[in-house]
Motif scaffolding. Sequence first.
Motif, PDB file in Angstrom:
ATOM      1  N   ARG A   1     -12.186   4.354   0.606  1.00  0.00           N
ATOM      2  CA  ARG A   1     -11.176   4.234   1.649  1.00  0.00           C
ATOM      3  C   ARG A   1     -10.918   2.773   1.975  1.00  0.00           C
TER       4      ARG A   1
ATOM      5  N   LYS B   1       0.872  -1.183   0.000  1.00  0.00           N
ATOM      6  CA  LYS B   1       0.000   0.000   0.000  1.00  0.00           C
ATOM      7  C   LYS B   1       0.899   1.221   0.000  1.00  0.00           C
ATOM      8  N   ASP B   2       0.768   2.037  -1.049  1.00  0.00           N
ATOM      9  CA  ASP B   2       1.595   3.237  -1.134  1.00  0.00           C
ATOM     10  C   ASP B   2       0.763   4.394  -1.658  1.00  0.00           C
ATOM     11  N   THR B   3       1.307   5.590  -1.584  1.00  0.00           N
ATOM     12  CA  THR B   3       0.604   6.788  -2.043  1.00  0.00           C
ATOM     13  C   THR B   3       0.767   6.930  -3.547  1.00  0.00           C
TER      14      THR B   3
ATOM     15  N   TYR C   1      -2.142  12.891  -5.053  1.00  0.00           N
ATOM     16  CA  TYR C   1      -3.104  13.726  -4.331  1.00  0.00           C
ATOM     17  C   TYR C   1      -4.060  14.358  -5.339  1.00  0.00           C
TER      18      TYR C   1
ATOM     19  N   ASP D   1      -4.388   6.339  -2.188  1.00  0.00           N
ATOM     20  CA  ASP D   1      -3.449   5.232  -2.071  1.00  0.00           C
ATOM     21  C   ASP D   1      -3.664   4.208  -3.180  1.00  0.00           C
ATOM     22  N   ARG D   2      -2.597   3.493  -3.477  1.00  0.00           N
ATOM     23  CA  ARG D   2      -2.636   2.371  -4.413  1.00  0.00           C
ATOM     24  C   ARG D   2      -2.343   1.102  -3.615  1.00  0.00           C
TER      25      ARG D   2
ATOM     26  N   GLU E   1      -7.618   3.794  -4.711  1.00  0.00           N
ATOM     27  CA  GLU E   1      -8.760   4.210  -3.893  1.00  0.00           C
ATOM     28  C   GLU E   1      -9.665   5.176  -4.659  1.00  0.00           C
TER      29      GLU E   1
ATOM     30  N   ARG F   1      -5.459  12.549  -0.267  1.00  0.00           N
ATOM     31  CA  ARG F   1      -4.490  11.539  -0.680  1.00  0.00           C
ATOM     32  C   ARG F   1      -5.206  10.308  -1.252  1.00  0.00           C
TER      33      ARG F   1
END
Length: 338
Positions: free
Chosen positions: A115, A5-7, A10, A18-19, A35, A16
């Motif tokens: 989310r 799970k990373d950003t 934005y 996430d992927r 997301e 934000r």
Amino acid sequence: MPVIKDTFGYLQDDRRVDRITLSHPRSGFSVEILEYGARIRAIHFPHPRQGPMNTVLSYASLREYELDTAALGAIIGRCANRTVARAHPEFQLSCNDGKNHLHGGLIGFGRSLWRTVACVDGDLPGVLLKLHSPDGDEGYRGNVSVQMEVRMDSPLSFRTVVTAATDRATPLNLTLHPYFNLTGDPDACIEDHELRLASSTYLPVSPEQIPTGEILAVDGTPFDFRRRTPIGARIHETGGGYDHYCPILPGAAIAAELSSRRSDIHLSVSTNQKGIQFYTGNSLADAMPRRFRARVGLCLEPHGFPNALNEPSFPSIMVQPGETYRHHTRYTFAVAED
């Protein structure tokens, strides 16, 4: 690692996104989910000769997904496909396709920020996402809570399970909208892909792509894919390409099979939905922000009958309080065998 799970980036309002990347620990098969719109961003198939290949169309940046007009990889809701927006006395839906309501409206589920509820590691990694759709959203009534689970269920397959509940009667007819290209080349036309559909009928449409209410047999038409057939074999007879709903035969274990002789990749789709919208990416050349070539990706969208809200002869898509909407779809990949 099976789950990363990373950003991803934005949004313009600084939220934000996430992927979540799910990887099978033995095969290397992986799926990326964003997301934003609960989008399937990538499906990497570990080709035994050519290495990892992304089998769906993707954008590189979050900003491109924000500007996207093709619903690339998105979950679609509350209602997939086209609905005559103001024909029903109790639902005055938003218009975003002329006088029609397309893929859930102006924002819908595909432009909403979901989310992450939980990530599951291990041999069968998965992720659970959630979304709240408030009463009045896009003209629909009722507060709707939605959850989507994406989980590996074998070395080369994954499943999606979408559930939803409402506090007022409302139509729910969700779908998934990845654009498949099994060559791994996003510039390669998909007309040479071969397709089999477990469907003996299709829904004819008006010039505005709204079902006429008829259900016609595929016999002798370009919509007959009961045997594996190249997509381009009779596409010129459709008047612009395929964008039609095909009811699935009751009891069919596999709803659709897709393969590419160029890559030897084979995809099987199974679902609990009543049919599949088959779309050959006819408008991709007009998509924003990237103008793909037309027909470099195709969609196999499992969902209930389109415009069922306004067509009493179609199976109902209404969900009542106390009921649970359930949508199950499984994607299984393999190296094709002749």
